[in-house]
Design a protein around this motif. Structure first.
Motif, PDB file in Angstrom:
ATOM      1  N   PHE A 250     -25.061  80.482 -16.595  1.00  0.00           N
ATOM      2  CA  PHE A 250     -25.758  79.358 -17.218  1.00  0.00           C
ATOM      3  C   PHE A 250     -24.763  78.591 -18.085  1.00  0.00           C
ATOM      4  N   VAL A 251     -24.639  77.291 -17.836  1.00  0.00           N
ATOM      5  CA  VAL A 251     -23.757  76.418 -18.620  1.00  0.00           C
ATOM      6  C   VAL A 251     -24.635  75.329 -19.240  1.00  0.00           C
ATOM      7  N   ASP A 252     -24.970  75.507 -20.497  1.00  0.00           N
ATOM      8  CA  ASP A 252     -25.856  74.569 -21.200  1.00  0.00           C
ATOM      9  C   ASP A 252     -25.243  74.278 -22.569  1.00  0.00           C
ATOM     10  N   PRO A 253     -24.152  73.496 -22.586  1.00  0.00           N
ATOM     11  CA  PRO A 253     -23.408  73.289 -23.837  1.00  0.00           C
ATOM     12  C   PRO A 253     -24.050  72.246 -24.740  1.00  0.00           C
ATOM     13  N   PRO A 254     -23.568  72.160 -25.980  1.00  0.00           N
ATOM     14  CA  PRO A 254     -24.007  71.064 -26.849  1.00  0.00           C
ATOM     15  C   PRO A 254     -23.777  69.724 -26.158  1.00  0.00           C
ATOM     16  N   PHE A 255     -24.730  68.837 -26.302  1.00  0.00           N
ATOM     17  CA  PHE A 255     -24.633  67.536 -25.659  1.00  0.00           C
ATOM     18  C   PHE A 255     -23.592  66.655 -26.331  1.00  0.00           C
ATOM     19  N   ARG A 256     -23.068  65.728 -25.534  1.00  0.00           N
ATOM     20  CA  ARG A 256     -22.176  64.654 -26.001  1.00  0.00           C
ATOM     21  C   ARG A 256     -20.887  65.182 -26.637  1.00  0.00           C
ATOM     22  N   LYS A 257     -20.418  66.303 -26.135  1.00  0.00           N
ATOM     23  CA  LYS A 257     -19.146  66.860 -26.605  1.00  0.00           C
ATOM     24  C   LYS A 257     -18.179  67.124 -25.445  1.00  0.00           C
ATOM     25  N   ASN A 258     -18.558  66.685 -24.243  1.00  0.00           N
ATOM     26  CA  ASN A 258     -17.689  66.809 -23.064  1.00  0.00           C
ATOM     27  C   ASN A 258     -17.266  68.252 -22.797  1.00  0.00           C
ATOM     28  N   LEU A 259     -18.221  69.183 -22.928  1.00  0.00           N
ATOM     29  CA  LEU A 259     -17.912  70.603 -22.747  1.00  0.00           C
ATOM     30  C   LEU A 259     -18.254  71.130 -21.362  1.00  0.00           C
ATOM     31  N   ALA A 260     -19.184  70.492 -20.682  1.00  0.00           N
ATOM     32  CA  ALA A 260     -19.634  71.015 -19.387  1.00  0.00           C
ATOM     33  C   ALA A 260     -18.513  71.007 -18.359  1.00  0.00           C
ATOM     34  N   GLN A 261     -17.779  69.896 -18.285  1.00  0.00           N
ATOM     35  CA  GLN A 261     -16.702  69.774 -17.307  1.00  0.00           C
ATOM     36  C   GLN A 261     -15.658  70.874 -17.496  1.00  0.00           C
ATOM     37  N   SER A 262     -15.188  71.027 -18.725  1.00  0.00           N
ATOM     38  CA  SER A 262     -14.163  72.038 -19.007  1.00  0.00           C
ATOM     39  C   SER A 262     -14.667  73.440 -18.711  1.00  0.00           C
ATOM     40  N   SER A 263     -15.918  73.704 -19.066  1.00  0.00           N
ATOM     41  CA  SER A 263     -16.490  75.034 -18.847  1.00  0.00           C
ATOM     42  C   SER A 263     -16.514  75.378 -17.369  1.00  0.00           C
ATOM     43  N   CYS A 264     -16.954  74.444 -16.557  1.00  0.00           N
ATOM     44  CA  CYS A 264     -17.069  74.705 -15.118  1.00  0.00           C
ATOM     45  C   CYS A 264     -15.689  74.878 -14.481  1.00  0.00           C
ATOM     46  N   ASP A 265     -14.726  74.064 -14.915  1.00  0.00           N
ATOM     47  CA  ASP A 265     -13.366  74.216 -14.378  1.00  0.00           C
ATOM     48  C   ASP A 265     -12.781  75.574 -14.741  1.00  0.00           C
ATOM     49  N   LEU A 266     -13.009  76.027 -15.963  1.00  0.00           N
ATOM     50  CA  LEU A 266     -12.500  77.337 -16.380  1.00  0.00           C
ATOM     51  C   LEU A 266     -13.189  78.468 -15.631  1.00  0.00           C
ATOM     52  N   LEU A 267     -14.476  78.351 -15.420  1.00  0.00           N
ATOM     53  CA  LEU A 267     -15.201  79.359 -14.650  1.00  0.00           C
ATOM     54  C   LEU A 267     -14.588  79.520 -13.260  1.00  0.00           C
ATOM     55  N   GLU A 268     -14.307  78.396 -12.636  1.00  0.00           N
ATOM     56  CA  GLU A 268     -13.768  78.419 -11.271  1.00  0.00           C
ATOM     57  C   GLU A 268     -12.329  78.919 -11.230  1.00  0.00           C
ATOM     58  N   ASN A 269     -11.533  78.515 -12.203  1.00  0.00           N
ATOM     59  CA  ASN A 269     -10.092  78.773 -12.122  1.00  0.00           C
ATOM     60  C   ASN A 269      -9.667  80.128 -12.667  1.00  0.00           C
ATOM     61  N   ASN A 270     -10.528  80.775 -13.464  1.00  0.00           N
ATOM     62  CA  ASN A 270     -10.110  82.008 -14.144  1.00  0.00           C
ATOM     63  C   ASN A 270     -10.867  83.250 -13.689  1.00  0.00           C
ATOM     64  N   GLN A 271     -11.352  83.201 -12.469  1.00  0.00           N
ATOM     65  CA  GLN A 271     -11.895  84.394 -11.795  1.00  0.00           C
ATOM     66  C   GLN A 271     -13.159  84.945 -12.453  1.00  0.00           C
ATOM     67  N   TRP A 272     -13.985  84.056 -12.994  1.00  0.00           N
ATOM     68  CA  TRP A 272     -15.231  84.495 -13.608  1.00  0.00           C
ATOM     69  C   TRP A 272     -16.378  84.612 -12.603  1.00  0.00           C
ATOM     70  N   LEU A 273     -16.211  84.046 -11.420  1.00  0.00           N
ATOM     71  CA  LEU A 273     -17.331  83.901 -10.495  1.00  0.00           C
ATOM     72  C   LEU A 273     -17.169  84.769  -9.256  1.00  0.00           C
ATOM     73  N   SER A 274     -18.272  85.379  -8.833  1.00  0.00           N
ATOM     74  CA  SER A 274     -18.274  86.079  -7.554  1.00  0.00           C
ATOM     75  C   SER A 274     -18.196  85.059  -6.418  1.00  0.00           C
ATOM     76  N   ASP A 275     -17.967  85.531  -5.201  1.00  0.00           N
ATOM     77  CA  ASP A 275     -17.698  84.625  -4.076  1.00  0.00           C
ATOM     78  C   ASP A 275     -18.778  83.571  -3.883  1.00  0.00           C
ATOM     79  N   ASP A 276     -20.048  83.978  -4.011  1.00  0.00           N
ATOM     80  CA  ASP A 276     -21.152  83.040  -3.775  1.00  0.00           C
ATOM     81  C   ASP A 276     -22.018  82.888  -5.028  1.00  0.00           C
TER      82      ASP A 276
END
Length: 201
Positions: A134-160
């Protein structure tokens, strides 16, 4: 931590309020929430939509609740028999309240990280990856983009893995990683909800 001016009556202006678990083993339970400035628990109607989307996918999932705030999404997943939930919450009082609610429900499969979500996700994950995030960051702080990129790039996610992202409705430049397939989306008032599934490159 979820932040935005809200009319959610679950949070009072005094010492705090409650969130309600919608379904599952803790259905109807009210969990105390600290009156932290700007705390924005996910509204019941949105939470119900999200978990209708996830109906077949919550049981036995390893869950990560970023910017947990009240912990409403993570506790809902636990109620619906998620394997485990890790809550990340920066505000100390909110994190302590999540810990107290974990104890009140006698949960042995939940933990709280009282830290900054971006700093936490910036580390390479060396443990088992998460199936539902779940990615539900404080609004209007441009956090969602960075969070999702880090999730993808740093091995936090299972294959599907499934990733739920909640952003302010006027945010027009959010881009999920290229290998995330958009499964569902809905606009509700000031909120835009999206559910993605990770695809292998």
């Amino acid at each position: 931590m979820r932040k935005k001016t809200t009319k959610n009556k679950a949070i009072s202006k005094s010492s705090g309020g409650f969130i309600r678990v919608i379904s599952g083993q803790f259905r109807g339970r009210k969990l105390p929430v600290k009156n932290v400035e700007g705390l924005r628990p996910t509204a019941d109607r949105i939470k119900e939509t999200v978990f209708n989307w996830l109906m077949q996918d919550t049981r036995d999932a390893a869950v990560l609740d970023c910017f947990a705030g009240s912990g409403g999404l993570g506790f809902e997943a636990l109620s619906r028999f998620a394997q485990s939930t890790t809550f990340i919450e920066l505000d100390t009082s909110a994190a302590q309240q999540i810990e107290q609610n974990i104890s009140m429900l006698a949960l042995k499969n939940a933990q709280v990280k009282n830290t900054n979500s971006l700093s936490y996700l910036a580390q390479k994950n060396t443990n088992s990856p998460f199936d539902l995030v779940f990615v539900d960051p404080p609004f209007r702080k441009n956090l969602a983009q960075s969070s999702c990129d880090l999730l993808e790039n740093n091995q936090w996610l299972s294959d599907d893995a499934l990733i739920y992202v909640e952003v302010e409705s006027e945010l027009s430049d959010f881009l999920a990683p290229n290998n995330w397939l958009l499964l569902k989306e809905k606009k509700s008032g000031q909120v835009f909800c999206r559910l993605y599934q990770r695809q292998l490159n």
